[in-house]
Design a protein around this motif. Structure first.
Motif, PDB file in Angstrom:
ATOM      1  N   PRO B 192       0.821  -1.231   0.000  1.00  0.00           N
ATOM      2  CA  PRO B 192       0.000   0.000   0.000  1.00  0.00           C
ATOM      3  C   PRO B 192       0.852   1.276   0.000  1.00  0.00           C
ATOM      4  O   PRO B 192       0.476   2.273  -0.610  1.00  0.00           O
ATOM      5  CB  PRO B 192      -0.818  -0.122   1.289  1.00  0.00           C
ATOM      6  N   ALA B 193       2.002   1.214   0.680  1.00  0.00           N
ATOM      7  CA  ALA B 193       2.885   2.397   0.685  1.00  0.00           C
ATOM      8  C   ALA B 193       3.434   2.654  -0.716  1.00  0.00           C
ATOM      9  O   ALA B 193       3.565   3.805  -1.143  1.00  0.00           O
ATOM     10  CB  ALA B 193       4.021   2.197   1.673  1.00  0.00           C
ATOM     11  N   VAL B 194       3.723   1.579  -1.444  1.00  0.00           N
ATOM     12  CA  VAL B 194       4.201   1.731  -2.827  1.00  0.00           C
ATOM     13  C   VAL B 194       3.118   2.396  -3.666  1.00  0.00           C
ATOM     14  O   VAL B 194       3.373   3.359  -4.389  1.00  0.00           O
ATOM     15  CB  VAL B 194       4.570   0.355  -3.448  1.00  0.00           C
ATOM     16  N   LYS B 195       1.889   1.893  -3.529  1.00  0.00           N
ATOM     17  CA  LYS B 195       0.759   2.442  -4.297  1.00  0.00           C
ATOM     18  C   LYS B 195       0.594   3.925  -4.006  1.00  0.00           C
ATOM     19  O   LYS B 195       0.419   4.734  -4.911  1.00  0.00           O
ATOM     20  CB  LYS B 195      -0.540   1.736  -3.865  1.00  0.00           C
ATOM     21  N   SER B 196       0.640   4.242  -2.733  1.00  0.00           N
ATOM     22  CA  SER B 196       0.422   5.629  -2.331  1.00  0.00           C
ATOM     23  C   SER B 196       1.538   6.539  -2.877  1.00  0.00           C
ATOM     24  O   SER B 196       1.269   7.619  -3.402  1.00  0.00           O
ATOM     25  CB  SER B 196       0.359   5.675  -0.805  1.00  0.00           C
ATOM     26  N   ARG B 197       2.775   6.075  -2.783  1.00  0.00           N
ATOM     27  CA  ARG B 197       3.894   6.888  -3.296  1.00  0.00           C
ATOM     28  C   ARG B 197       3.782   7.086  -4.802  1.00  0.00           C
ATOM     29  O   ARG B 197       4.018   8.180  -5.321  1.00  0.00           O
ATOM     30  CB  ARG B 197       5.231   6.197  -3.007  1.00  0.00           C
ATOM     31  N   LEU B 198       3.410   5.993  -5.494  1.00  0.00           N
ATOM     32  CA  LEU B 198       3.295   6.085  -6.955  1.00  0.00           C
ATOM     33  C   LEU B 198       2.203   7.064  -7.349  1.00  0.00           C
ATOM     34  O   LEU B 198       2.373   7.877  -8.251  1.00  0.00           O
ATOM     35  CB  LEU B 198       2.958   4.708  -7.541  1.00  0.00           C
ATOM     36  N   PHE B 199       1.084   6.964  -6.633  1.00  0.00           N
ATOM     37  CA  PHE B 199      -0.046   7.835  -6.950  1.00  0.00           C
ATOM     38  C   PHE B 199       0.351   9.300  -6.793  1.00  0.00           C
ATOM     39  O   PHE B 199       0.165  10.125  -7.684  1.00  0.00           O
ATOM     40  CB  PHE B 199      -1.236   7.487  -6.039  1.00  0.00           C
ATOM     41  N   ARG B 200       0.950   9.607  -5.658  1.00  0.00           N
ATOM     42  CA  ARG B 200       1.351  11.002  -5.398  1.00  0.00           C
ATOM     43  C   ARG B 200       2.410  11.473  -6.378  1.00  0.00           C
ATOM     44  O   ARG B 200       2.366  12.609  -6.857  1.00  0.00           O
ATOM     45  CB  ARG B 200       1.875  11.136  -3.978  1.00  0.00           C
ATOM     46  N   ALA B 201       3.362  10.590  -6.653  1.00  0.00           N
ATOM     47  CA  ALA B 201       4.452  10.977  -7.563  1.00  0.00           C
ATOM     48  C   ALA B 201       3.893  11.279  -8.952  1.00  0.00           C
ATOM     49  O   ALA B 201       4.256  12.280  -9.582  1.00  0.00           O
ATOM     50  CB  ALA B 201       5.485   9.860  -7.642  1.00  0.00           C
ATOM     51  N   ARG B 202       2.984  10.450  -9.424  1.00  0.00           N
ATOM     52  CA  ARG B 202       2.431  10.654 -10.767  1.00  0.00           C
ATOM     53  C   ARG B 202       1.579  11.915 -10.837  1.00  0.00           C
ATOM     54  O   ARG B 202       1.643  12.654 -11.825  1.00  0.00           O
ATOM     55  CB  ARG B 202       1.583   9.445 -11.167  1.00  0.00           C
ATOM     56  N   GLU B 203       0.805  12.126  -9.792  1.00  0.00           N
ATOM     57  CA  GLU B 203      -0.042  13.326  -9.793  1.00  0.00           C
ATOM     58  C   GLU B 203       0.821  14.588  -9.791  1.00  0.00           C
ATOM     59  O   GLU B 203       0.535  15.560 -10.472  1.00  0.00           O
ATOM     60  CB  GLU B 203      -0.993  13.314  -8.578  1.00  0.00           C
TER      61      GLU B 203
END
Lengths: 151, 217
Positions: B192-203
């Motif tokens: 979940p931390a990976v998902k969250s980091r990816l989401f924020r980074a992409r946005e």
């Protein structure tokens, strides 16, 4: 039209969704400009990152890395050798010092045993010598005087 | 003779100089076989390992730090750390995940070190203004190559505006094509931390690259 949640669109982009959900999303973005644009943005960012990573290490890089690794290991090995020798030297010296201390304790007891020591003539007692000189008497007489004084 | 030596490797690499003698029909030895050879002191074995991953390591470093000058030194450092840790490695785990972990840790440390250095020297006030101006600038050059170069520069600059841990996460995902689980393993974080980091980074990247994304390409 209900848009696809952003989190889900990211999951779609990463291939994390079920085949069925993927089909639904493909259908949706074919008719929804906003979601299509967002999906295309994600794909573009990916392709730009991929194309930006164009660094190619020079041909001797691997050889250099190996040489450096072996050299460092050798150097560390040498240091380890020096450290071992130093540790052994310290150990030997410590044992020697301990042995010498023990020997000197046995060989020359501490000052508290001075009367016995003087009587046994084990060591020169400066008090006795001083007494001999001051009173111009023999060593035996000085010893007797010292013992008497002590008692 | 060595053609096809690295057929099992994720990306294409030039053939190794030495190490195992193999014919075209033989497959490349897996990572752990090579590690065993390194530990046994076979000349050239470590070189083989380096060749497998040198390009990935170099590009993760480049994309994370944003400049080419330090790529070689830091890559060398990664492989030195790898070499020193080989005797302690668990053969049950994947070697590439370990290499990515070393690389990620080194990059994160380096990013933080540089950030402190920049803050102390106040250089960031100048750099920040310059990089944002560069990123916001529309591409007018008709030349396609120039456009590509500008875009590459923009993405590298945009990456530098992400927090270190988000930056390394998105590079591992987008450049290295690692799965969430592999990233989690390499960075020692949860999925979940990976998902969250990816989401924020992409946005964040979308926002930063808006002019380029809407510039048509």
């Amino acid at each position: 039209m209900k848009h696809i949640p952003k989190q889900e669109l990211h999951g779609f982009h990463d291939g994390r969704l079920s085949a069925e959900r993927e089909r639904e999303i493909v259908l949706h973005i074919s008719s929804c400009n906003a979601c299509r644009m967002e999906s295309e943005d994600l794909a573009r960012i990916r392709s730009w990152i991929l194309s930006a990573g164009d660094v190619r290490p020079h041909s001797s890089f691997a050889g250099d890395a190996e040489t450096r690794a072996y050299d460092t290991e050798q150097l560390e090995g040498q240091w380890l050798g020096i450290e071992k020798v130093a540790a052994r030297t310290v150990l030997v010296l410590s044992v020697l010092v301990a042995a010498l201390t023990a020997f000197s304790m046995i060989a020359s007891p501490p000052a508290s045993a001075s009367v016995d020591a003087v009587l046994n003539d084990d060591r020169q007692d400066s008090t006795v010598v001083q007494f001999m000189v001051e009173h111009e008497i023999s060593r035996d007489e000085a010893l007797v005087a010292a013992v008497t004084k002590q008692e | 003779m060595f053609a096809g030596f690295f057929c099992a490797v994720k990306r294409n690499f030039p053939p190794p100089r030495s190490f195992f003698s193999v014919t075209d029909k033989q497959r490349a030895p897996d990572d752990w076989t090579v590690v065993q050879a390194v530990l046994a002191g076979k000349p050239g074995a470590f070189q083989t390992l380096v060749r497998r991953y040198e390009r990935q390591v170099a590009n993760i470093i480049y994309l994370s730090l944003g400049n080419r000058e330090d790529v070689e030194d830091l890559s060398q450092e990664v492989f030195l750390r790898l070499y020193q840790s080989l005797p302690r490695l668990n053969p049950q785990r994947s070697l590439f995940s370990w290499i990515y972990r070393i690389t990620a840790n080194l990059c994160i440390d380096e990013i933080r070190r540089r950030k402190i250095k920049r803050i102390l020297s106040l250089e960031f006030l100048i750099d920040e203004g310059r990089s944002l101006a560069e990123m916001g600038g529309r591409v007018h050059a008709p030349d396609r190559i120039l456009e590509d170069q500008e875009r590459r520069h923009a993405i590298v600059q945009a990456l530098q505006n992400l927090p270190a841990d988000h930056r390394i996460t998105i590079v591992l995902r987008e450049y290295e094509d690692l799965s969430y689980e592999e990233i989690a393993d390499a960075l020692q974080i949860s999925v979940p931390a990976v998902k969250s980091r990816l989401f924020r980074a992409r946005e964040r990247l979308r926002a930063l690259l808006e002019p380029h994304l809407r510039g048509g390409s």
